[in-house]
Design an enzyme around this catalytic site. Sequence first.
Site, PDB file in Angstrom:
ATOM      1  N   ASP A  69       0.812  -1.218   0.000  1.00  0.00           N
ATOM      2  CA  ASP A  69       0.000   0.000   0.000  1.00  0.00           C
ATOM      3  C   ASP A  69       0.846   1.269   0.000  1.00  0.00           C
ATOM      4  OD1 ASP A  69      -2.780  -1.072   2.093  1.00  0.00           O
ATOM      5  OD2 ASP A  69      -1.988  -1.755   0.178  1.00  0.00           O
ATOM      6  N   ALA A  70       1.954   1.214   0.766  1.00  0.00           N
ATOM      7  CA  ALA A  70       2.768   2.422   0.907  1.00  0.00           C
ATOM      8  C   ALA A  70       3.318   2.856  -0.451  1.00  0.00           C
ATOM      9  CB  ALA A  70       3.901   2.172   1.885  1.00  0.00           C
TER      10      ALA A  70
ATOM     11  N   SER B 153     -14.170   7.234  -0.143  1.00  0.00           N
ATOM     12  CA  SER B 153     -12.863   6.893   0.382  1.00  0.00           C
ATOM     13  C   SER B 153     -12.401   8.035   1.295  1.00  0.00           C
ATOM     14  CB  SER B 153     -11.954   6.707  -0.816  1.00  0.00           C
ATOM     15  OG  SER B 153     -10.677   6.492  -0.403  1.00  0.00           O
TER      16      SER B 153
ATOM     17  N   GLU C  24     -10.546   7.438  15.475  1.00  0.00           N
ATOM     18  CA  GLU C  24     -10.828   6.003  15.387  1.00  0.00           C
ATOM     19  C   GLU C  24      -9.655   5.281  14.746  1.00  0.00           C
ATOM     20  OE1 GLU C  24     -14.309   5.642  12.952  1.00  0.00           O
ATOM     21  OE2 GLU C  24     -15.513   6.898  14.280  1.00  0.00           O
TER      22      GLU C  24
ATOM     23  N   LYS D 136      -7.944   3.084  12.099  1.00  0.00           N
ATOM     24  CA  LYS D 136      -8.325   2.739  10.726  1.00  0.00           C
ATOM     25  C   LYS D 136      -8.063   1.250  10.568  1.00  0.00           C
ATOM     26  CE  LYS D 136      -7.907   4.313   5.967  1.00  0.00           C
ATOM     27  NZ  LYS D 136      -7.554   3.094   5.252  1.00  0.00           N
TER      28      LYS D 136
ATOM     29  N   ASP E  89      -7.754  -2.384   9.113  1.00  0.00           N
ATOM     30  CA  ASP E  89      -7.280  -2.807   7.808  1.00  0.00           C
ATOM     31  C   ASP E  89      -8.041  -4.046   7.368  1.00  0.00           C
ATOM     32  OD1 ASP E  89      -5.823  -2.567   5.579  1.00  0.00           O
ATOM     33  OD2 ASP E  89      -3.913  -3.202   6.446  1.00  0.00           O
TER      34      ASP E  89
ATOM     35  N   ARG F  78     -18.052  -2.730  -0.743  1.00  0.00           N
ATOM     36  CA  ARG F  78     -18.010  -1.375  -1.250  1.00  0.00           C
ATOM     37  C   ARG F  78     -17.841  -1.337  -2.768  1.00  0.00           C
ATOM     38  NH1 ARG F  78     -12.983   1.576  -1.376  1.00  0.00           N
ATOM     39  NH2 ARG F  78     -13.349   3.756  -1.877  1.00  0.00           N
TER      40      ARG F  78
ATOM     41  N   GLU G  33     -16.196  -2.019   8.936  1.00  0.00           N
ATOM     42  CA  GLU G  33     -15.076  -2.755   8.355  1.00  0.00           C
ATOM     43  C   GLU G  33     -15.128  -4.203   8.817  1.00  0.00           C
ATOM     44  OE1 GLU G  33     -13.272  -0.808   6.449  1.00  0.00           O
ATOM     45  OE2 GLU G  33     -11.327  -1.779   6.160  1.00  0.00           O
TER      46      GLU G  33
ATOM     47  N   TYR H 186     -18.676   1.824  11.782  1.00  0.00           N
ATOM     48  CA  TYR H 186     -18.140   3.172  11.958  1.00  0.00           C
ATOM     49  C   TYR H 186     -18.974   4.294  11.363  1.00  0.00           C
ATOM     50  CZ  TYR H 186     -15.787   1.862   7.525  1.00  0.00           C
ATOM     51  OH  TYR H 186     -15.496   1.422   6.280  1.00  0.00           O
TER      52      TYR H 186
ATOM     53  N   LYS I 101     -12.545  12.341  12.409  1.00  0.00           N
ATOM     54  CA  LYS I 101     -13.795  12.826  11.833  1.00  0.00           C
ATOM     55  C   LYS I 101     -14.302  14.002  12.652  1.00  0.00           C
ATOM     56  CE  LYS I 101     -14.946   8.111  10.506  1.00  0.00           C
ATOM     57  NZ  LYS I 101     -15.718   6.891  10.799  1.00  0.00           N
TER      58      LYS I 101
ATOM     59  N   LYS J  45      -1.990   8.122   8.066  1.00  0.00           N
ATOM     60  CA  LYS J  45      -1.428   6.796   7.854  1.00  0.00           C
ATOM     61  C   LYS J  45      -0.278   6.511   8.817  1.00  0.00           C
ATOM     62  CE  LYS J  45      -2.522   4.652   4.433  1.00  0.00           C
ATOM     63  NZ  LYS J  45      -3.348   3.948   3.570  1.00  0.00           N
TER      64      LYS J  45
ATOM     65  N   CYS K 169      26.404 -29.466   5.325  1.00  0.00           N
ATOM     66  CA  CYS K 169      26.201 -28.417   6.329  1.00  0.00           C
ATOM     67  C   CYS K 169      27.205 -27.287   6.086  1.00  0.00           C
ATOM     68  CB  CYS K 169      26.399 -28.997   7.720  1.00  0.00           C
ATOM     69  SG  CYS K 169      26.433 -27.743   9.008  1.00  0.00           S
TER      70      CYS K 169
ATOM     71  N   CYS L 279      29.729 -27.523   9.449  1.00  0.00           N
ATOM     72  CA  CYS L 279      30.614 -28.661   9.755  1.00  0.00           C
ATOM     73  C   CYS L 279      30.821 -29.582   8.555  1.00  0.00           C
ATOM     74  CB  CYS L 279      30.067 -29.453  10.936  1.00  0.00           C
ATOM     75  SG  CYS L 279      28.624 -30.435  10.515  1.00  0.00           S
TER      76      CYS L 279
ATOM     77  N   CYS M 139      21.225 -30.911   9.216  1.00  0.00           N
ATOM     78  CA  CYS M 139      22.625 -31.311   9.222  1.00  0.00           C
ATOM     79  C   CYS M 139      22.703 -32.601  10.021  1.00  0.00           C
ATOM     80  CB  CYS M 139      23.456 -30.213   9.886  1.00  0.00           C
ATOM     81  SG  CYS M 139      25.026 -30.784  10.514  1.00  0.00           S
TER      82      CYS M 139
ATOM     83  N   CYS N  98      28.859 -30.818  14.972  1.00  0.00           N
ATOM     84  CA  CYS N  98      28.596 -29.544  14.315  1.00  0.00           C
ATOM     85  C   CYS N  98      28.639 -28.406  15.335  1.00  0.00           C
ATOM     86  CB  CYS N  98      27.230 -29.599  13.635  1.00  0.00           C
ATOM     87  SG  CYS N  98      26.805 -28.058  12.827  1.00  0.00           S
TER      88      CYS N  98
HETATM   89  S1  IVH Z   1     -14.923   6.200   7.474  1.00  0.00           S
HETATM   90  C1  IVH Z   1     -16.608   8.645   4.102  1.00  0.00           C
HETATM   91  N1  IVH Z   1     -13.798   4.961   9.502  1.00  0.00           N
HETATM   92  O1  IVH Z   1     -10.860   3.146   5.184  1.00  0.00           O
HETATM   93  C2  IVH Z   1     -15.924   7.965   5.196  1.00  0.00           C
HETATM   94  N2  IVH Z   1     -13.271   4.229   7.314  1.00  0.00           N
HETATM   95  O2  IVH Z   1      -9.856   4.903   2.948  1.00  0.00           O
HETATM   96  C3  IVH Z   1     -15.429   6.642   4.830  1.00  0.00           C
HETATM   97  N3  IVH Z   1     -11.734   2.332   7.229  1.00  0.00           N
HETATM   98  O3  IVH Z   1     -13.160   2.354   2.699  1.00  0.00           O
HETATM   99  C4  IVH Z   1     -15.024   5.705   5.814  1.00  0.00           C
HETATM  100  N4  IVH Z   1     -11.517   2.086   9.397  1.00  0.00           N
HETATM  101  O4  IVH Z   1     -12.729   0.630   4.494  1.00  0.00           O
HETATM  102  C5  IVH Z   1     -13.922   5.048   8.163  1.00  0.00           C
HETATM  103  N5  IVH Z   1     -12.890   3.930  11.375  1.00  0.00           N
HETATM  104  C6  IVH Z   1     -13.015   4.020  10.052  1.00  0.00           C
HETATM  105  C7  IVH Z   1     -12.336   3.134   9.202  1.00  0.00           C
HETATM  106  C8  IVH Z   1     -12.483   3.289   7.819  1.00  0.00           C
HETATM  107  C9  IVH Z   1     -11.177   1.624   8.208  1.00  0.00           C
HETATM  108  C10 IVH Z   1     -11.538   2.086   5.790  1.00  0.00           C
HETATM  109  C11 IVH Z   1     -12.794   1.913   5.012  1.00  0.00           C
HETATM  110  C12 IVH Z   1     -12.742   2.900   3.897  1.00  0.00           C
HETATM  111  C13 IVH Z   1     -11.301   3.247   3.861  1.00  0.00           C
HETATM  112  C14 IVH Z   1     -11.141   4.662   3.379  1.00  0.00           C
END
Ligand code: IVH
Length: 677
Positions: free
Chosen positions: A36-37, A85, A117, A119, A121, A140, A177, A229, A294, A318, A412, A415, A430, A436
């Site tokens: 992801d990074a 997203s 909150e 996030k 995964d 989604r 999630e 969430y 939020k 992140k 090995c 030895c 070994c 050994c």
């Molecule tokens: S809020 C419009 N809260 O992150 C707000 N998302 O990059 C949308 N995710 O698709 C989501 N933990 O799968 C929200 N506490 C959390 C979350 C969360 C994980 C994920 C979710 C979303 C993605 C957004």
Amino acid sequence: MVDVDPVTREEALALCEELNRHNHRYYVLDNPTIPDAEYDRLMQRLQRIESQYPSLKTADSPTQRVGGEPLASFKPVAHEVPMLSLDNAFSDDELLDFNRRVTEWLKLSGSLEYACEPKLDGVAVSLLYRDGVLIRGATRGDGAAGEDITENVRTINSIPLKLQTNSPPHLLEVRGEIYLPRAGFEKLNTEARTLGEKLFVNPRNAAAGSLRQLDSKITASRSLEMAAYSLGRIEGLVQPETHSETLELLRRWGFLINPHVEVTADIDGCLSYYRKMVDIRDQLPCDIDGIVYKVNNLYLQQRLGFVARAPRWAIARKFPAQEEITLLKEVEFQVGRTGAVTPVARLEPVFVGGVTVSNATLHNQDEVARLGIKVGDTVIVRRAGDVIPQIVSVVLEKRPVNARDIVFPDHCPICHSPVERVEGEVVTRCSGGLICSAQRKEAIKHYASRKAMDIEGLGDKLVEQLVDQELVHSVEDLYRLQIEQLEGLERMGKKSAQNLLASLDTSKETTFPHFLYALGIREVGEATARSLAQHFGSLALLCSSTREDLLEVTDVGPIVAHFIHEFFQQTDNLDVIKRLKEAGVHWPDIMPQDRQLLPLSGQTWVLTGAMDTMGRAEAKERLQQLGAKVAGSVSAKTSCVVFGADAGSKLKKAKKLGVSVLNEAEFLAMLTANGLL
Ligand code: IVH
């Protein structure tokens, strides 16, 4: 209009193409080939170019859309309220910028309350309830349309099939999630490894894969969880004024809300929340890849509204990535205590999961074959929780032409004795045994370790010197060491030499289980050593036991029984024990009347959450000293659950099943009452 130079235009096109390809892999094929990074970095680069040269923003740019198309195998579901997203912030400054933008938009002069909150995964999901009854679950997908996974979500225990209220709203869409806690992930992969099946690269992929099962029985067998969430569509509900109150309402209606959700009075609170979560991230039961902030007030959320991809009222901060890309420079082979020859990957150092990783185990020949890995490959390294770094996959498209196969040695590396691979075993060994030096070193390190003879000051480096300089050949030689011999060693002064001799002397007084464990019998870990000691009470009885006798011992199966029996058949081993006893190593036998009398004999205890004053390992040992078995999961058979801070589902389950629970103070009091503190 700003003129675009051809090089930048080319770069933007290439980035678009590459990101779209990864997007497809990630969202449609569920088989990402970059971490992801790395994806985030490419996306950021493209965003930067596009904001500088808006004419480069094409209709198919990945910055303009939320995800990929839904798969054909499940019924499509349209999301009336799009599932959006989140924008990302990668530093404190970017988070402060977000706060500034929000405050300016709202023309606020004071501070703003945020809900913070973890996030999670996993996989975003939408659940639809009509008159309080779950009627549909959907993924989604691309945000506008997803897939109908109703049958699968119904198997997830933390999803209520019916809302716990007498006056449910006419229509309610709950979003959250679905994820696989780390323990469930490890279990799944351990099973897959034994069956020779393909492994999942991380818990998120495992959760996605588990949900995308046409057979919901398979989904049911995976320990998926869901944390709610937010809300989507609502009819017939007067919404609370804040996001946190909405979560409270959902919690009351039966949803799991992550226990770490917090409301802060201002953005400074958000910054400290981040630091706190980074610190405890490794100890959490599930992977989190950041924090979501939020704006807590829902009226203000509404005023802020949305931009193309994401809401203006929320941002994801992140964490340092748990997966990174790096280069496999070389593979070397290490020899362990039991002779196992393990391939170790030497990597281009990479910062992942909060530490710099330059080595990773490749386990064995099967793992090397499964990964299809070669020296020179670009690989994805994952380090999450306190699990040792793993290579999870190879980026095949980056394989250089001169990539080299990994060839297992037939002798090995230490030895030079021939190596052998036993039928049905994955490990190459070994055959040198005590010839050994690598095996001898490891045996001595094990003997000296804390859970074995606990010889303070005898670290790995020192053991290596002692063996290399032929001062110690086998464990019994440790007790013949002289001060003059030690003083000559590297980093060893008179004082530390004296201390080492003193701790060698102290270590002679031990317990039967510690001694048994220290012998390093294959497959005999601490718990088995303890069971054996309890069962037989004395070494004499254990030595003369048959395989059948051994099978009577708790936790001893045919394979372990075989190894134990074989160990005590070998005269070399018996000689070592004899010489250790002659050197003064001793322990009290465990009397038959004491064996059953331990206060917690026959009970099974479970530890959950973090305690302030005692680590998990110590708590476990204390319970075992009192005769209890310590298990990882709660069932109706559990005798008691000890819970610390952040205890989650296990504590809940215990309460539901009526299992007794102890908090930290009560647990410590119990230990004190039993003379253990
Ligand atoms: S809020 C419009 N809260 O992150 C707000 N998302 O990059 C949308 N995710 O698709 C989501 N933990 O799968 C929200 N506490 C959390 C979350 C969360 C994980 C994920 C979710 C979303 C993605 C957004």
